[in-house]
Scaffold this motif. Structure first.
Motif, PDB file in Angstrom:
ATOM      1  N   ASP A  70      27.597  20.114  38.394  1.00 50.96           N
ATOM      2  CA  ASP A  70      29.031  19.822  38.383  1.00 50.96           C
ATOM      3  C   ASP A  70      29.195  18.514  37.611  1.00 50.96           C
ATOM      4  O   ASP A  70      28.843  17.437  38.115  1.00 50.96           O
ATOM      5  CB  ASP A  70      29.556  19.702  39.813  1.00 50.96           C
ATOM      6  CG  ASP A  70      31.025  19.316  39.860  1.00 50.96           C
ATOM      7  OD1 ASP A  70      31.738  19.584  38.875  1.00 50.96           O
ATOM      8  OD2 ASP A  70      31.461  18.751  40.883  1.00 50.96           O
ATOM      9  N   LEU A  71      29.710  18.613  36.390  1.00 50.49           N
ATOM     10  CA  LEU A  71      29.716  17.468  35.480  1.00 50.49           C
ATOM     11  C   LEU A  71      31.099  16.853  35.340  1.00 50.49           C
ATOM     12  O   LEU A  71      32.097  17.563  35.138  1.00 50.49           O
ATOM     13  CB  LEU A  71      29.238  17.898  34.083  1.00 50.49           C
ATOM     14  CG  LEU A  71      27.854  18.540  33.974  1.00 50.49           C
ATOM     15  CD1 LEU A  71      27.536  18.850  32.517  1.00 50.49           C
ATOM     16  CD2 LEU A  71      26.784  17.632  34.571  1.00 50.49           C
ATOM     17  N   SER A  72      31.140  15.541  35.447  1.00 50.61           N
ATOM     18  CA  SER A  72      32.291  14.757  34.990  1.00 50.61           C
ATOM     19  C   SER A  72      31.836  14.034  33.728  1.00 50.61           C
ATOM     20  O   SER A  72      30.739  13.450  33.701  1.00 50.61           O
ATOM     21  CB  SER A  72      32.731  13.743  36.042  1.00 50.61           C
ATOM     22  OG  SER A  72      33.148  14.393  37.228  1.00 50.61           O
ATOM     23  N   TRP A  73      32.669  14.070  32.690  1.00 50.02           N
ATOM     24  CA  TRP A  73      32.197  13.496  31.429  1.00 50.02           C
ATOM     25  C   TRP A  73      33.336  12.960  30.583  1.00 50.02           C
ATOM     26  O   TRP A  73      34.508  13.304  30.785  1.00 50.02           O
ATOM     27  CB  TRP A  73      31.383  14.520  30.644  1.00 50.02           C
ATOM     28  CG  TRP A  73      32.176  15.722  30.145  1.00 50.02           C
ATOM     29  CD1 TRP A  73      32.616  16.765  30.897  1.00 50.02           C
ATOM     30  CD2 TRP A  73      32.608  15.955  28.819  1.00 50.02           C
ATOM     31  NE1 TRP A  73      33.303  17.658  30.119  1.00 50.02           N
ATOM     32  CE2 TRP A  73      33.311  17.195  28.826  1.00 50.02           C
ATOM     33  CE3 TRP A  73      32.489  15.276  27.603  1.00 50.02           C
ATOM     34  CZ2 TRP A  73      33.876  17.742  27.672  1.00 50.02           C
ATOM     35  CZ3 TRP A  73      33.039  15.810  26.449  1.00 50.02           C
ATOM     36  CH2 TRP A  73      33.719  17.031  26.491  1.00 50.02           C
ATOM     37  N   SER A  74      32.953  12.108  29.674  1.00 45.64           N
ATOM     38  CA  SER A  74      33.911  11.551  28.722  1.00 45.64           C
ATOM     39  C   SER A  74      33.180  11.281  27.414  1.00 45.64           C
ATOM     40  O   SER A  74      31.943  11.270  27.367  1.00 45.64           O
ATOM     41  CB  SER A  74      34.524  10.258  29.272  1.00 45.64           C
ATOM     42  OG  SER A  74      33.515   9.277  29.466  1.00 45.64           O
TER      43      SER A  74
END
Length: 544
Positions: free
Chosen positions: A459-463
């Motif tokens: 489960d990725l949070s990215w920017s």
């Protein structure tokens, strides 16, 4: 965070243990059933069946008590009552409790050595043999054994680990046509001394070892034809006589699908393939060489390709290569689901592999939110619960990601090698892992551990951020969750505003927090993760 040496060892040990997990069935390692002969009398006037089960058994370790499965009489009057158990002409003492037969064997039996046991019993099946009326109101009989429902009408070792050859000798009223696993070994009219009507005796025999879950017969007012051949294997269609025209059309693709999988994986194991309209409780049931489809599958619309492909794929995985343990049923269902998608990608317009995998990814994510369990879930004791998104869609995703990990040629070489080594045998997830490691030369235990034994997916949070001064782009990734982070290769596509400039890269991700910086020779306007749908994950883009 790096994985410590101790944690890595524990993961490896955990992977080895779970990939070899046992479902708890009381397997007798000194007993191997080599062959079953089931002689079955069926009538129109009653649902009661009369059966003689003859088992040819190889005993390799001295065994005093032989244990078999057979459902006994229940409080509704359904179930089997045993009249006698014979070794040659000698009656053997037995007990029949809790749906298990315990037979006391004489000390005179040689070890190692073969012997034959005959069990005579009768009763109304509580399940397993579906005796009912079809949509036209005609009486029918259909074996429907999966997962462990064969014991409702067949005295047997009702577990996938003990595969055997089988023969069905069926005596039934002459208006029925009988289909079964294997090849037609005989058929003749039979008239009792005081006949109510004429009977027919039909023999179907399978000379290849198969598990009890796919040992079946079907009786109905069938129309049937040989619809084609696949590398010399006859492919038949069996449908209700009233559905003859529609059914012969709907099941027509069977031969071409069989050829597709023979070319892709390896030789077909059985003497024929029959696609059969039936009263199975499932959409399709992959009985070896004799697939049963739900009766509504015949409608004349020629829309059967995907269902046919799934069930025919099972002839390789599930039937020829059979899970040794119920908790490893993904070897059956995950493989068939993925091979169905591979077939659709090649031959069904509009069904690209990427589209199929995207749909399956959504199903896996929804299922995980509802019930976060791993693919190999050793807590399951009701095997119907194995008919889950984990076994089917996530199992297919494991194969899809392995294909990306190894590359096209190595992946399919490994699949063919796995089939060749375990054809007509049993396998566990650890066996598949070993074969793919040997073929690829890569260590894969962590891959199999995290995708089969760990619930969920990354489960990725990215920017991302573009540095115009240094002509570079930086991607910051966070793996959300509290467990060990997943290790995977992350496909990334970077494009400019017009789409005329494209950069593809696949950086490895192994940590909870990952920062990736690399040069670009154009001003990026979009960054897309996993553009070709090759990774099972969820994502949320954090806008800076």
């Amino acid at each position: 965070m790096k994985i410590s040496v101790l944690t890595g060892i524990l993961i490896a040990l955990s992977a080895f243990t779970a990939l070899d997990a046992s479902d708890g069935y009381p397997v007798d390692k000194g007993i191997n059933v080599l062959h079953y002969t089931f002689t079955i009398n069926l009538e129109d006037t009653t649902d009661r069946i009369d059966v003689v089960s003859e088992l040819t058994i190889l005993m390799t370790l001295k065994t005093r008590i032989l244990g078999l499965d057979l459902t006994g009489l229940n409080d509704k009057g359904k179930g089997m009552i045993i009249s006698d158990v014979l070794l040659r002409d000698q009656k053997l003492p037995f007990s029949h409790l809790n749906n298990r037969i315990s037979i006391t064997l004489p000390d005179s039996l040689s070890v190692p050595g073969e012997f034959k046991i005959r069990i005579h019993y009768s009763g109304i099946p509580a399940d397993g043999l579906i005796i009912s009326k079809n949509k036209f109101g005609d009486r029918t009989f259909f074996g429907d054994n999966w997962p462990d429902r064969a014991r409702n009408w067949l005295a047997c070792v009702d577990h996938p680990s003990d595969k055997a050859t089988v023969e069905f000798i069926v005596k039934a009223p002459g208006h029925y046509k009988v289909v079964g696993v294997g090849y037609l070994a005989g058929e003749y009219a039979f008239e009792p001394l005081n006949p109510v009507g004429k009977y027919r005796v039909t023999r179907w025999r399978e000379d290849v070892d198969i598990p009890t879950k796919v040992m079946v017969i079907g009786l109905a007012d069938f129309a049937w034809e040989t619809s084609g051949f696949s590398k010399g294997v006859p492919v038949q269609t069996w449908v209700y006589s009233e559905d003859r025209l529609e059914g012969f059309t709907d099941y027509q693709p069977g031969a071409d699908i069989l050829t597709f999988f023979q070319d892709l994986i390896g030789p077909y194991s059985y003497e024929k393939l029959a696609n059969v309209q039936s009263k199975t409780i499932y959409g399709g049931m992959e009985n070896s060489s004799c697939i049963f489809y739900y009766e509504g599958s015949v409608n004349g619309k020629s829309k059967m390709h995907s269902l046919l492909a799934h069930e025919i794929a099972h002839q390789w995985f599930g039937d020829a290569v059979t899970e040794k343990d119920w908790h490893h049923v993904w070897i059956s269902e995950g493989f068939a689901t993925y091979l169905e998608a591979v077939y659709a990608d090649s031959l069904i317009p509009g069904r690209s592999l990427a589209k199929s995998m995207e749909e399956m990814r959504e199903q896996v994510i929804i299922s995980y939110k509802r019930d976060p369990k791993p693919v190999i879930d050793t807590t399951i004791t009701n095997y119907m619960e194995l008919l889950s998104t984990n076994s089917y869609q996530k199992g297919a995703w494991v194969l899809h990601m392995l294909r990306q990990e190894l590359g096209e040629d190595t992946f399919w070489k490994g699949i063919r090698q796995f089939y060749m080594e375990y054809q007509n045998k049993n396998a566990l997830s650890s066996d598949f892992c070993r074969v793919m490691e040997e073929v690829s030369g890569l260590p894969l235990r962590k891959f199999f551990h995290q995708w089969l034994e760990v619930a969920g997916q990354p489960d990725l949070s990215w920017s991302w951020d573009y540095d115009a001064k240094n002509n570079s782009i930086t991607i910051d990734l966070t793996q959300n969750g509290s467990g060990e982070p997943f290790a995977f290769k992350l496909p990334v596509r970077i494009t400019n505003e017009t789409g005329s400039a494209v950069m593809n890269t696949t950086p490895p991700v192994t940590e909870r927090q990952t920062r990736i910086t690399f040069p670009v020779d154009f001003k990026p306007s979009a960054v897309v993760l996993d553009p070709e749908v090759t990774l099972l994950f969820t994502q949320s883009l954090v806008v800076r």
